[in-house]
Design a protein around this motif. Structure first.
Motif, short mmCIF file in Angstrom:
data_model
loop_
_atom_site.label_atom_id
_atom_site.label_comp_id
_atom_site.label_asym_id
_atom_site.label_seq_id
_atom_site.Cartn_x
_atom_site.Cartn_y
_atom_site.Cartn_z
N ARG A 162 48.56 35.00 35.92
CA ARG A 162 47.70 34.78 34.77
C ARG A 162 48.23 33.67 33.84
NH1 ARG A 162 45.94 41.06 33.48
NH2 ARG A 162 46.38 41.85 35.57
N GLY A 224 39.73 32.78 37.85
CA GLY A 224 40.74 32.14 37.02
C GLY A 224 42.16 32.55 37.31
N LYS A 226 45.78 31.95 39.12
CA LYS A 226 46.57 30.80 39.57
C LYS A 226 47.42 31.17 40.78
CE LYS A 226 46.99 28.83 34.91
NZ LYS A 226 46.19 29.83 34.18
#
Length: 321
Positions: A162, A224, A226
């Motif tokens: 995150r 979203g 990573k």
């Protein structure tokens, strides 16, 4: 032949579990959701947590020979890896339950699919940690301290994706801690060789978990999350080559640091086969890799059990000389 990802069936099978695994076939029905939560139906993670432990105890034993107590280190690490991998995966699924519900490969996991509640998962996590703690407290003091210290890494990892493009680093820090822990369990100390072996394992984790992360890169973009797979993209092959070099190089340095002062040429030569044989297996994976084929990525990720065991075999064999 590449392993294929399966669709969950009416019995609650998880999508990326191997069809016909022992949990789905043999485990009591009431226990299946909890065993799935612990990834008992997907044992590769336990292997990847355990293998650095075996590297560590084998490298320590190669310095001054195997001892009777090392058998318990080998067995205890295996039991502890199974339990702590289960506890870690349970924690990961608790923290990631909303993300998992949005990803095709993970929405069949026990929490997002409704097989287990969050409260039940928390109780299950602490039960596994308690059993692992009983095993840990059979070892020497420095090993106990190292085991307790690892809990911080386990707690942080699920959140890493995150806030950083390098969550695989945090996974490597957690998953390879056993190399130092098991080395200390045998020797009673932590040496530079143990730290170098740990660093080699981190590089290896960056290699295999980048491959693993390519399965989910499209979903990760949407939610979203990573990862190194997203960060590297089409340049993944070059980065994997770099991680291969670091894996082999750091393990070679670990073995030289441990054995040059004490070992003859035969023992040293046998031990040094370990990193280079491992490197050839990693190179084979790179040649087979197609980052846009999820089934191939999963197949190659699972092959890292063999990669790590190759290294463990040669280091352990050298310890008998």
């Amino acid at each position: 032949m590449c392993a294929t990802r399966q669709t969950p069936d009416a019995g609650g099978q998880v999508a990326d579990a191997v069809r016909g695994n022992w949990v789905d076939r043999l485990a009591p029905e009431a226990a299946r959701p909890y065993l799935r939560l612990s990834r008992a139906d997907r044992p590769i993670g336990t292997w990847l947590l355990l293998i650095p432990c075996w590297w560590g105890v084998a490298l320590a034993a190669s310095v001054d020979g195997w001892r009777i107590g090392d058998l318990w280190i080998v067995i205890g690490c295996a039991l502890g890896a199974w339990l702590m991998r289960g506890a870690g995966c349970t924690w990961n699924d608790i923290t990631d339950r909303d993300f998992d519900a949005a990803v095709a490969r993970t929405r069949s996991r026990p929490i997002p699919s409704g097989q287990v509640s969050v409260r039940q998962a928390v109780v299950w996590m602490f039960a596994q940690m308690a059993l692992a703690g009983l095993i840990l407290f059979t070892f020497n003091g420095i090993t106990i301290a190292l085991g307790l210290a690892s809990l911080g890494l386990v707690a942080i990892y699920p959140f890493a994706k995150r806030f950083t493009w390098w969550p695989q680093v945090f996974l490597g820090l957690a998953f390879n801690w056993g190399a130092v822990l098991a080395y200390a369990a045998h020797s009673g100390t932590v040496t530079p060789a143990a730290v170098l072996l740990y660093a080699s394992g981190i590089a290896w984790t960056l290699f295999y978990d980048t491959i693993y992360a390519h399965q989910d890169k499209e979903d990760d973009v949407l939610i979203g999350v990573k990862s190194t797979a997203r960060l590297f993209g089409a340049a993944t092959g070059k980065w994997l080559g770099l991680f291969l070099i670091f894996t082999v190089g750091l393990m070679t340095l670990a073995i030289l640091t441990a054995l040059l002062p004490v070992a003859g040429p035969v023992k040293l030569g046998l031990a040094l086969i370990a990193p280079w044989a491992m490197g050839w297996h990693l190179l084979w994976q790179m040649r087979r890799l197609d980052i846009d084929a999820p089934d191939t990525c999963l197949f190659l990720f699972r092959k890292n059990r063999d990669t790590g065991l190759i290294a463990a075999l040669f280091i352990a064999a050298a310890a008998f000389l």
